[in-house]
Design a protein around this motif. Sequence first.
Motif, PDB file in Angstrom:
ATOM      1  N   ALA A 184       0.661  -1.355   0.227  1.00 11.92           N
ATOM      2  CA  ALA A 184       0.099  -0.361  -0.210  1.00 11.92           C
ATOM      3  C   ALA A 184       0.615   0.915  -0.304  1.00 11.92           C
ATOM      4  O   ALA A 184       0.618   2.195  -0.907  1.00 11.92           O
ATOM      5  CB  ALA A 184      -1.299  -0.213   1.185  1.00 11.92           C
ATOM      6  N   LEU A 185       1.679   1.316   0.655  1.00  8.88           N
ATOM      7  CA  LEU A 185       2.566   2.117   0.728  1.00  8.88           C
ATOM      8  C   LEU A 185       3.829   2.916  -0.706  1.00  8.88           C
ATOM      9  O   LEU A 185       3.783   4.150  -0.667  1.00  8.88           O
ATOM     10  CB  LEU A 185       3.328   1.943   2.172  1.00  8.88           C
ATOM     11  N   ASP A 201       2.531   1.631  -3.387  1.00  7.13           N
ATOM     12  CA  ASP A 201       1.021   2.412  -4.659  1.00  7.13           C
ATOM     13  C   ASP A 201       1.288   3.732  -3.914  1.00  7.13           C
ATOM     14  O   ASP A 201       0.910   4.301  -5.323  1.00  7.13           O
ATOM     15  CB  ASP A 201       0.442   1.526  -4.562  1.00  7.13           C
ATOM     16  N   TYR A 202       0.765   3.762  -2.997  1.00 12.13           N
ATOM     17  CA  TYR A 202       0.766   5.582  -2.346  1.00 12.13           C
ATOM     18  C   TYR A 202       2.233   6.290  -2.760  1.00 12.13           C
ATOM     19  O   TYR A 202       1.959   7.492  -3.592  1.00 12.13           O
ATOM     20  CB  TYR A 202       0.864   5.245  -1.127  1.00 12.13           C
ATOM     21  N   LEU A 203       3.420   6.302  -2.700  1.00 10.17           N
ATOM     22  CA  LEU A 203       4.244   6.912  -3.054  1.00 10.17           C
ATOM     23  C   LEU A 203       5.298   6.116  -4.472  1.00 10.17           C
ATOM     24  O   LEU A 203       5.465   7.766  -4.872  1.00 10.17           O
ATOM     25  CB  LEU A 203       5.794   6.385  -1.747  1.00 10.17           C
ATOM     26  N   TYR A 236       5.063   9.754  -6.756  1.00 14.45           N
ATOM     27  CA  TYR A 236       5.403  10.829  -6.261  1.00 14.45           C
ATOM     28  C   TYR A 236       7.500  10.583  -5.969  1.00 14.45           C
ATOM     29  O   TYR A 236       8.445  11.303  -5.020  1.00 14.45           O
ATOM     30  CB  TYR A 236       5.191  10.966  -4.619  1.00 14.45           C
ATOM     31  N   ASP A 287       0.268  11.930   4.113  1.00 14.43           N
ATOM     32  CA  ASP A 287      -1.034  11.830   3.756  1.00 14.43           C
ATOM     33  C   ASP A 287      -0.640  10.050   3.015  1.00 14.43           C
ATOM     34  O   ASP A 287      -1.576  10.026   2.954  1.00 14.43           O
ATOM     35  CB  ASP A 287      -1.236  12.388   2.501  1.00 14.43           C
ATOM     36  N   ALA A 288       0.016   9.407   3.761  1.00 16.03           N
ATOM     37  CA  ALA A 288       0.340   8.407   3.158  1.00 16.03           C
ATOM     38  C   ALA A 288      -0.414   7.530   3.800  1.00 16.03           C
ATOM     39  O   ALA A 288      -0.599   7.717   5.113  1.00 16.03           O
ATOM     40  CB  ALA A 288       2.047   7.709   3.765  1.00 16.03           C
ATOM     41  N   PRO A 289      -1.147   6.303   3.261  1.00 19.57           N
ATOM     42  CA  PRO A 289      -1.449   5.005   4.752  1.00 19.57           C
ATOM     43  C   PRO A 289      -0.446   4.848   5.493  1.00 19.57           C
ATOM     44  O   PRO A 289       0.264   4.787   5.798  1.00 19.57           O
ATOM     45  CB  PRO A 289      -1.523   3.924   3.649  1.00 19.57           C
TER      46      PRO A 289
END
Length: 431
Positions: free
Chosen positions: A181-182, A184-186, A189, A222-224
């Motif tokens: 999940a991290l 996928d979020y990062l 960026y 704002d990361a999970p």
Amino acid sequence: MGIIQALRGTRDILPEEVGYWQWVESVARDILNVAAYQEIRTPIFELTALFERGIGEATDVVGKEMYTFNSRGENPYSITLRPEGTAGVVRSYIENHLDVKGGIQRLWYMGPMFRYEAPQAGRQRQFHQLGVEVLGSADSRADAELIAIATDILQTLGLKNLHLYINSVGSPEDRQSYRQALVDYLTPYKEELDPDSQVRLERNPLRILDSKDKRTQAIVEDAPSIVNYLGTESRRYFEQVKARLTDLGIAYELNPRLVRGLDYYTHLAFEIVSDDLGAQATVCGGGRYDGLVAELGGPSTPAVGWAMGLERLIILLQQLQQPPAKTLDFYVVSRGEAAESQALKLATQLRRIGFSVELDLSGSAFKKQFARADKSGAVACLILGDEEAANQTVKLKWMATKEQNAIAQVELLAKTDELRRQLDTAGSYKL
């Protein structure tokens, strides 16, 4: 050739500072002893594979900071100066079958560690840690007990403005779900992250959470949160730890970004930080590492531990207070060959029956020796000159009142209990 100096990243601990170190060591040893923890001393260098497997090849410690070299001989092997203490303790636990010999092991260690990084206040390439490990207990009371012991040590030393931050990094399965999940979020960026974090995105993304780069910090804001990826068992365990801390009256704050820098952590991760240390605020950090013993070839063994950086702790103590001064009972001055010989013998005899004694070895005039006696902080001064040597006597001078009287040397040594009472009533030296 010029004067040889200490290597960059190392420093001498001089006598005027050693008092702080001895104070910390004494307080820690006393508190750990009454809690039934036993000291263990492991080598300062180990096979490199121990740290690669134990700490994790993707960590900064293994990738950038280890002092590694090859052994000598026909079949050289890779050796590393220990960058931390837990892996060596676990290796010793497995190799010496401590689980079979004694069940749950409560162990502590103190000594130098080595990491190649930019030296700064409180962070040297040779640094010192006090560490505590409990191996063989999956009970949440072990986590709480360790935190309570760390708190007791720091509070006994007089430290204030301390804060305990805790988090759960869950089970390996929880971490794998969160890791994805991290990532996928990062990933969108990636180009905005600092260079180290860009590398960590592929190798060790959880380490991005404690990046010190301001732009990266803003991105991960704002990361999970890993809290949302904890399984039922991980949540239950974390709630137990929090309840134990509450029962002990230990205040804590949740920090979902706290992951610690080593791969072996599971479930609890925690740090104790000080408001008085600036950027290098952490004075104690640790957590649970239930998979490390098995990872290093031992039986499946739950474990939890922490380490304190002593350099940072000493800096704090130097800012806040003086260490307890050592009491010196007697300062011995003498002049003349016979007197100097008797002074040495008298000082040795007094030390053997438990008194602290400093013998002036300068051979200088009485006036200079008396000046040093005044500065020594001794409760009393023992004076031997030609007359005292001839009569086998000694002059006993109380430094606070300046009163003095002559006494036979044998009588002085015979009246041990009375002498101790007189030393106490004459006033003990305080810095």
